[in-house]
Each structure stands twice: as C-alpha cells, then as structure tokens.
Design a protein around this motif. Structure first.
Motif, short mmCIF file in Angstrom:
data_model
loop_
_atom_site.label_atom_id
_atom_site.label_comp_id
_atom_site.label_asym_id
_atom_site.label_seq_id
_atom_site.Cartn_x
_atom_site.Cartn_y
_atom_site.Cartn_z
N ALA A 44 0.63 -1.13 0.03
CA ALA A 44 0.00 0.23 -0.17
C ALA A 44 0.97 1.29 0.19
N GLU A 45 2.15 1.34 0.78
CA GLU A 45 2.89 2.54 0.61
C GLU A 45 3.69 2.55 -0.60
N VAL A 46 3.97 1.43 -1.21
CA VAL A 46 4.67 1.61 -2.45
C VAL A 46 3.39 2.13 -3.51
N ALA A 47 2.27 1.60 -3.33
CA ALA A 47 1.28 2.04 -4.32
C ALA A 47 1.03 3.71 -4.19
N GLU A 48 1.25 4.37 -2.83
CA GLU A 48 1.02 5.47 -2.69
C GLU A 48 2.05 6.49 -3.25
N LEU A 49 3.19 5.84 -3.02
CA LEU A 49 4.41 6.59 -3.52
C LEU A 49 4.58 6.72 -4.91
N GLY A 51 1.91 6.37 -6.97
CA GLY A 51 0.75 6.81 -7.47
C GLY A 51 -0.30 5.88 -8.33
N VAL A 52 -0.32 4.64 -7.83
CA VAL A 52 -0.92 3.72 -8.37
C VAL A 52 -1.81 2.89 -7.51
N SER A 53 -2.35 1.94 -7.98
CA SER A 53 -3.23 0.97 -7.35
C SER A 53 -2.49 0.03 -6.49
N GLN A 54 -2.93 -0.42 -5.42
CA GLN A 54 -2.33 -1.66 -4.62
C GLN A 54 -2.47 -2.97 -5.26
N PRO A 55 -3.41 -3.04 -5.95
CA PRO A 55 -3.18 -4.51 -7.01
C PRO A 55 -2.28 -4.24 -8.17
N SER A 56 -1.85 -2.95 -8.55
CA SER A 56 -0.93 -2.86 -9.50
C SER A 56 0.54 -3.23 -9.36
N VAL A 57 0.78 -3.07 -7.77
CA VAL A 57 2.04 -3.36 -7.18
C VAL A 57 2.08 -4.81 -6.97
N THR A 58 0.94 -5.49 -6.76
CA THR A 58 0.97 -6.80 -6.60
C THR A 58 1.09 -7.58 -8.12
N ARG A 59 0.73 -7.16 -9.13
CA ARG A 59 0.84 -7.56 -10.37
C ARG A 59 2.30 -7.14 -10.94
N PHE A 60 2.74 -6.23 -10.43
CA PHE A 60 4.18 -5.83 -10.79
C PHE A 60 5.23 -6.95 -10.29
N ALA A 61 5.04 -7.25 -9.07
CA ALA A 61 5.87 -8.25 -8.33
C ALA A 61 5.69 -9.63 -9.09
N MET A 62 4.43 -10.05 -9.40
CA MET A 62 4.16 -11.15 -10.07
C MET A 62 4.79 -11.34 -11.70
N ALA A 63 4.83 -9.98 -12.20
CA ALA A 63 5.41 -10.14 -13.55
C ALA A 63 6.97 -10.08 -13.65
N LEU A 64 7.48 -9.88 -12.10
CA LEU A 64 9.01 -10.36 -12.24
C LEU A 64 9.11 -11.59 -11.67
N GLY A 65 8.19 -12.40 -11.52
CA GLY A 65 8.41 -13.83 -11.03
C GLY A 65 8.29 -14.26 -9.75
N TYR A 66 7.63 -13.30 -8.97
CA TYR A 66 7.52 -13.34 -7.55
C TYR A 66 5.93 -13.79 -7.08
N GLU A 67 5.76 -14.70 -6.10
CA GLU A 67 4.68 -15.08 -5.86
C GLU A 67 3.46 -13.81 -5.34
#
Length: 280
Positions: A44-49, A51-67
């Motif tokens: 949530a803090e990364v998303a705020e910094l 300027g994106v949604s929290q799900p976008s941060v999760t999808r970002f991590a998964m795009a890099l190959g993380y769970e």
C-alpha cells in the motif's frame, strides 16, 4: 536520495531485462528512487508513493516472477540490507570517487554477458548513416562517441542540439538509409530526447540506448538498453560509467566488422601522417 549509489544500482538491476508496462515501470522507478527504504515498505505504501493502485504493485511483483509483493520485498531486503549498512569513510570527494569505482566494478560484472552489447553493436555498425543522439548533459558523451566512431564508420551524424530541426535531421538520416540510432539519455532525462527516441521508433529505427538505469524512461522505447550508473554524490553528476559503456560499445562495433574497420583506421593514419595532424 539518502542512500549510496551501489544500493540504488542493486535495486535497479533487479528489474534489468524485465518487460514491464508503463505502470509497472513507474513502480520500478519508485522503488529505485526510494531504494533506502523500499525493502521495508508495504504494498500500500509503494502504491501511494508511485501513484498507482495496490493491485498494480502485486501484479508488478508477479510480472518479475515472484508469488506476490511480500516475496519481492524479502528479495529487496536480502539485496540491500548489508550494503546499506556498510560504513562510509573519507571526505565527500573521496566518497564520490569511491562510488564511481563501485559503478565500474558493477559494470565489469555486468559485462560478463555481452549479449546486449553485441546485439547493439550489430545494429549500429550496419546503419548507414549512423545518428547519435545526445542532448543537454548527454551532448558531450554523444560527441565523444561520435568523434571516435567516425574513424571506423563512414557516416556518423551527431545530433547534440534540439529544436525544430532535430526531427528533420532524423528524417533525413532515415531517408539516406539509416536503420538504427544510438541515443544517450542521462538524468534528468530531457523530454526532447525521449520524444525524439519515440519518433525514431515510429519511423522505423532500431534504437540502442545508453542510460543510467534499466528503469530509465527511455528504456520502454528502446530496442536495446545498455545501463551504466551515473554518480550523484557531487553537485553535478559524474558520467564515468556511461562513458565506459560507450567505448565498450564502440569496441564491440569494431569487433563486429574487423576488416572494414582496420581498413578505415589505416586510411586515417595515412591521412593524419600526410597532413601532419598530430605532433606525436
């Protein structure tokens, strides 16, 4: 940023080669900019910094190959923890030079794999003419590369000034047969440089970019990205790394076409001797 350059580069390297959407690239850039604390931020803090949604941060991590983001955060902690805690000794000038030495050491490590450098060299050495773009802070480096490249390439065109004629010159080079261009884009990333790269891609150019990070704004518009960190510990940036990368790229171009390169070098030496260009 309150963090040494080595930590910044370590975080940036985590995203090297990843195919990211513009939103994901924005998240990556945010993590690099906040490298000192990125490993301890929630999604949530990364998303705020960023300027994106929290799900976008999760999808970002998964795009890099993380769970998910927690797994990415654990990786960030393992990469940055010991380095961030390392003591710094010396005066500010010494620390700036030490950071440059660390950049070159990382570049030395990265060059263990030459795939991207060789691919970039193959694109550039075949382009007739060869445009080399570098505006503002990147202009001297574009000129330096262009000066030496002209000794081994028959038609190098350095584009180091902006304005309304910049795109005209790109069009003229394309009409003359240019198939690829080198773009040197360094912080603070001139908008005109980014616009020129996008226009070049739209015109059919293959673009090789020398820039400071794999998540630089020019990365999403380039075919090959050759990152080399810049020093940020003095009032103005140090470009030791990008200059080294430029000369490595030129060497790779020479290696890709050894016979014509040798012929042109011999012709230049004969001309220089006949005209008494140099004292020694």
């Amino acid at each position: 940023m309150g963090v040494n350059d080595e930590v910044v580069r370590t975080v940036a390297d985590l995203f090297l080669g990843a195919r990211l959407t513009p939103t994901q690239r924005r998240i990556a850039h945010c993590l690099v900019e906040h490298a000192a604390k990125a490993a301890y931020l929630s999604a949530a803090e990364v998303a705020e910094l960023a300027g994106v949604s929290q799900p976008s941060v999760t999808r970002f991590a998964m795009a890099l190959g993380y769970e998910g983001y927690p797994a990415l955060r654990r990786e960030l902690r393992s990469l940055t923890g010991p380095q961030a805690a390392a003591p710094a000794e010396g005066n500010p000038m010494q620390l700036a030079v030490r950071a440059e030495a660390a950049h070159l050491e990382r570049l030395h490590h990265d060059l263990a794999r030459l795939d991207d450098v060789q691919r970039a060299a193959g694109l550039l050495v075949r382009s007739r003419p060869l445009p080399v773009l570098g505006l503002r802070a990147a202009a001297p480096l574009a000129g330096y590369f262009g000066y030496f490249a002209a000794k081994v390439h028959p038609d190098v065109r350095v584009l180091d000034s902006g304005g309304t004629q910049l795109l005209d010159r790109l069009d003229q080079a394309r009409a003359a047969g240019a198939g690829a261009m080198l773009a040197v884009v360094l912080p603070r990333y001139p908008r005109e440089s980014l616009d020129a790269v996008r226009e070049a891609r739209a015109s059919g150019y293959a673009v090789v970019a020398i820039t400071d990070s794999a998540v630089s704004p020019v990365a999403e518009a380039a075919d090959v990205v050759l990152p080399a960190a810049v020093g940020t510990q003095l009032v103005f940036d140090l470009h030791t790394g990008p200059m080294a990368m430029a000369m490595v790229l030129l060497q790779a171009m020479c290696d890709a076409a050894p016979e014509p390169v040798q012929r042109r070098l011999e012709e230049f030496e004969a001309t220089a001797s006949r005209r008494h260009i140099f004292e020694a």
